[in-house]
Design a protein around this motif. Sequence first.
Motif, mmCIF file in Angstrom:
data_model
loop_
_atom_site.group_PDB
_atom_site.id
_atom_site.type_symbol
_atom_site.label_atom_id
_atom_site.label_comp_id
_atom_site.label_asym_id
_atom_site.label_seq_id
_atom_site.Cartn_x
_atom_site.Cartn_y
_atom_site.Cartn_z
ATOM 1 N N ARG A 1 0.848 -1.191 0.000
ATOM 2 C CA ARG A 1 0.000 0.000 0.000
ATOM 3 C C ARG A 1 0.883 1.241 0.000
ATOM 4 N N ILE A 2 0.492 2.215 -0.793
ATOM 5 C CA ILE A 2 1.160 3.520 -0.795
ATOM 6 C C ILE A 2 0.176 4.521 -0.216
ATOM 7 N N LEU A 3 0.465 5.036 0.983
ATOM 8 C CA LEU A 3 -0.380 6.061 1.581
ATOM 9 C C LEU A 3 0.111 7.436 1.158
ATOM 10 N N LEU A 4 -0.809 8.341 1.042
ATOM 11 C CA LEU A 4 -0.442 9.693 0.636
ATOM 12 C C LEU A 4 -0.518 10.640 1.822
ATOM 13 N N GLY A 5 0.412 11.569 1.860
ATOM 14 C CA GLY A 5 0.470 12.554 2.929
ATOM 15 C C GLY A 5 1.538 13.577 2.611
ATOM 16 N N LYS A 6 1.993 14.283 3.630
ATOM 17 C CA LYS A 6 2.946 15.370 3.380
ATOM 18 C C LYS A 6 4.320 14.862 2.935
ATOM 19 N N HIS A 7 4.600 13.558 3.182
ATOM 20 C CA HIS A 7 5.888 13.015 2.764
ATOM 21 C C HIS A 7 5.848 12.441 1.354
ATOM 22 N N SER A 8 4.682 12.440 0.734
ATOM 23 C CA SER A 8 4.540 11.795 -0.570
ATOM 24 C C SER A 8 5.233 12.591 -1.668
ATOM 25 N N GLY A 9 5.745 11.848 -2.652
ATOM 26 C CA GLY A 9 6.377 12.473 -3.809
ATOM 27 C C GLY A 9 5.551 12.240 -5.062
ATOM 28 N N THR A 10 6.066 12.732 -6.154
ATOM 29 C CA THR A 10 5.344 12.653 -7.422
ATOM 30 C C THR A 10 5.065 11.213 -7.831
ATOM 31 N N ALA A 11 6.053 10.328 -7.638
ATOM 32 C CA ALA A 11 5.905 8.949 -8.106
ATOM 33 C C ALA A 11 4.740 8.244 -7.422
ATOM 34 N N GLY B 1 -1.807 16.914 4.068
ATOM 35 C CA GLY B 1 -0.955 16.246 5.041
ATOM 36 C C GLY B 1 -0.411 17.190 6.092
ATOM 37 N N ASP B 2 -0.099 18.405 5.700
ATOM 38 C CA ASP B 2 0.418 19.395 6.658
ATOM 39 C C ASP B 2 -0.616 19.771 7.713
ATOM 40 N N GLU B 3 -1.892 19.530 7.403
ATOM 41 C CA GLU B 3 -2.959 19.779 8.374
ATOM 42 C C GLU B 3 -3.101 18.637 9.376
ATOM 43 N N GLY B 4 -2.230 17.615 9.236
ATOM 44 C CA GLY B 4 -2.284 16.483 10.147
ATOM 45 C C GLY B 4 -3.283 15.429 9.744
ATOM 46 N N ARG B 5 -3.748 15.477 8.501
ATOM 47 C CA ARG B 5 -4.759 14.539 8.033
ATOM 48 C C ARG B 5 -4.152 13.469 7.146
ATOM 49 N N ARG B 6 -4.718 12.273 7.239
ATOM 50 C CA ARG B 6 -4.376 11.211 6.307
ATOM 51 C C ARG B 6 -5.165 11.446 5.023
ATOM 52 N N VAL B 7 -4.523 11.270 3.885
ATOM 53 C CA VAL B 7 -5.171 11.500 2.595
ATOM 54 C C VAL B 7 -5.775 10.182 2.119
ATOM 55 N N LEU C 1 -8.096 12.106 -2.489
ATOM 56 C CA LEU C 1 -7.290 12.252 -3.700
ATOM 57 C C LEU C 1 -8.181 12.427 -4.926
ATOM 58 N N MET C 2 -9.270 11.684 -4.990
ATOM 59 C CA MET C 2 -10.176 11.803 -6.126
ATOM 60 C C MET C 2 -10.830 13.179 -6.166
ATOM 61 N N ALA C 3 -11.176 13.711 -4.998
ATOM 62 C CA ALA C 3 -11.764 15.047 -4.953
ATOM 63 C C ALA C 3 -10.763 16.101 -5.436
ATOM 64 N N VAL C 4 -9.500 15.957 -5.003
ATOM 65 C CA VAL C 4 -8.448 16.886 -5.442
ATOM 66 C C VAL C 4 -8.253 16.776 -6.950
ATOM 67 N N ALA C 5 -8.171 15.549 -7.457
ATOM 68 C CA ALA C 5 -7.948 15.348 -8.890
ATOM 69 C C ALA C 5 -9.106 15.896 -9.711
ATOM 70 N N ASP C 6 -10.335 15.657 -9.237
ATOM 71 C CA ASP C 6 -11.493 16.189 -9.951
ATOM 72 C C ASP C 6 -11.426 17.708 -10.040
ATOM 73 N N SER C 7 -11.001 18.342 -8.928
ATOM 74 C CA SER C 7 -10.915 19.800 -8.906
ATOM 75 C C SER C 7 -9.848 20.307 -9.871
ATOM 76 N N VAL C 8 -8.667 19.667 -9.826
ATOM 77 C CA VAL C 8 -7.564 20.110 -10.686
ATOM 78 C C VAL C 8 -7.892 19.885 -12.160
ATOM 79 N N LEU C 9 -8.539 18.756 -12.450
ATOM 80 C CA LEU C 9 -8.873 18.421 -13.831
ATOM 81 C C LEU C 9 -10.185 19.050 -14.285
ATOM 82 N N ASP C 10 -10.814 19.801 -13.364
ATOM 83 C CA ASP C 10 -12.079 20.488 -13.658
ATOM 84 C C ASP C 10 -13.158 19.508 -14.104
ATOM 85 N N LEU C 11 -13.211 18.382 -13.375
ATOM 86 C CA LEU C 11 -14.226 17.376 -13.665
ATOM 87 C C LEU C 11 -15.424 17.599 -12.764
ATOM 88 N N VAL C 12 -16.600 17.614 -13.351
ATOM 89 C CA VAL C 12 -17.828 17.778 -12.576
ATOM 90 C C VAL C 12 -18.556 16.441 -12.557
#
Length: 495
Positions: free
Chosen positions: A314-324, A353-359, A364-375
């Motif tokens: 499993r790859i968890l996402l957070g403030k330590h995550s990188g592009t890969a 992640g800087d807010e102390g939250r687990r992603v 992640l899907m909500a962030v991606a939808d926003s960046v990709l302007d998906l409704v």
Amino acid sequence: MIALFVDKIRFFDTTLRDGEQTPGVSLKPSQKVEIATMLAELGVSTIEAGSAAASEGEREALRLIAGAGLSAEIATFVRALPLDIDYAADCGADCVHLVVPVSDLHIGAKLRKSREQVCEMAWNAVEYAKERGLVVELSGEDASRADPDYLAGLFRGGVERGADRLCFCDTVGILTPEQVASVIPGLLFAPLSIHCHDDLGMAMTNTLAALKAGASAAHVTVNGLGERAGNTPIEELVMALEVLYGVQTGIRTDGLYHVATAVSKMTGVPLPLNKAIVGEMAFTHESGIHAHGVLRNASTYEPIRPEQVGRTRRILLGKHSGTASVQAALHELGYVCDEGQIAEIVARVKAIGDEGRRVTDADLMAVADSVLDLVREPVITLKQVTVVSGSNVIPTASVTLTVNGGEVTCAATGNGPVDAAIEALRRAVAGAGDIRLEDYQVDAITGGTDALVDVTVCLSKDGRMLTSRGARTDIIMGSVEAMVSGMNRLLEERG
């Protein structure tokens, strides 16, 4: 390679006896049969199915397990008493784990007998058990604090009277590997087991030392369950022998995680997050450097492949995550992004992640939808939830949702208000898909009776798994929020 005196190590699993002596753990006979079946399928040599003299429920469990046709030898704990041995034989056990106190502390303070009297009790019990047709494993309780000469004499007398095997018990976990190397070779006039407790964190080390010194069997429990700090964990011992010492244990290692999680659920003892082999974080990565390395070559930061023990990485996402790692997660979720979009998503993930939250996946899907302007129109919308709970009341929940534009109302009962609400939600969306709750975690973000709680759920549908979260001061509504968010994402069309 570890130097062994035997061709194959025997695993004597005492999850159903010593493991059940974990404070607060009590298994039903049906659960014991289920666990025993899983242990036999793993390849365990002997299963200690409990203590037949303890209760009628224990005897029922022993009868059921003994009659289940399992490949393992079925044993039961007995004292040096004819009645205990009769219970074992009458219930169909193959073997008795005959436990006799051997330290002066136990002989005097617990039994209030002399050394000579204890020897007579032990030897008479061995003879009687053999008359009843049982395999006898004669075990010295508190052997690590016993007079070595007295212990050897009691053991020799037991073997002369028919004992098939011996067991050295480090009952309070005070042995060191050096002491093990000194005492074990002098007791090898019969097959010898080692039974270690983990009071000082030495159970695994001492068990390995005993096997190296000539012991032919190890007493173990699933997840290291047992009195106080527990016993030697089978999953850790097996993998240490296989990976570090090159020993072919005969255990089906790809079933270890399934057994560990099943036993955890049935006993109510959660697995520590950072537990070796079976803990949630054992094959989980967040750090950008680590995740990048693992994605390119798993051996960079993993000593064994997760598939070896029935797990997945499993790859968890957070403030330590990188592009890969973010790119890999997006690909798994069906997103296609250019470099600029990925850079923006990574920045937003780090901010969460800087807010102390687990992603979570839903985050992640909500962030991606926003960046990709998906409704996306939500598949389900919560209209109302009502929960009734209290003393002398079966927890009941009713929910009303719109599912693909149609209104659905469902009700369900549960073990508690949260369980009832989650089951009602599952039933309400059953027409759109079979969604299962795989994991549920709750953490208090703030203190006090009005604490903000963070609920994380892992849901699955048709083999696809996804995590989502909800944060409320009301744990029921936080759970509902997490469920609705995750279900929406699982029910969306992928791609």
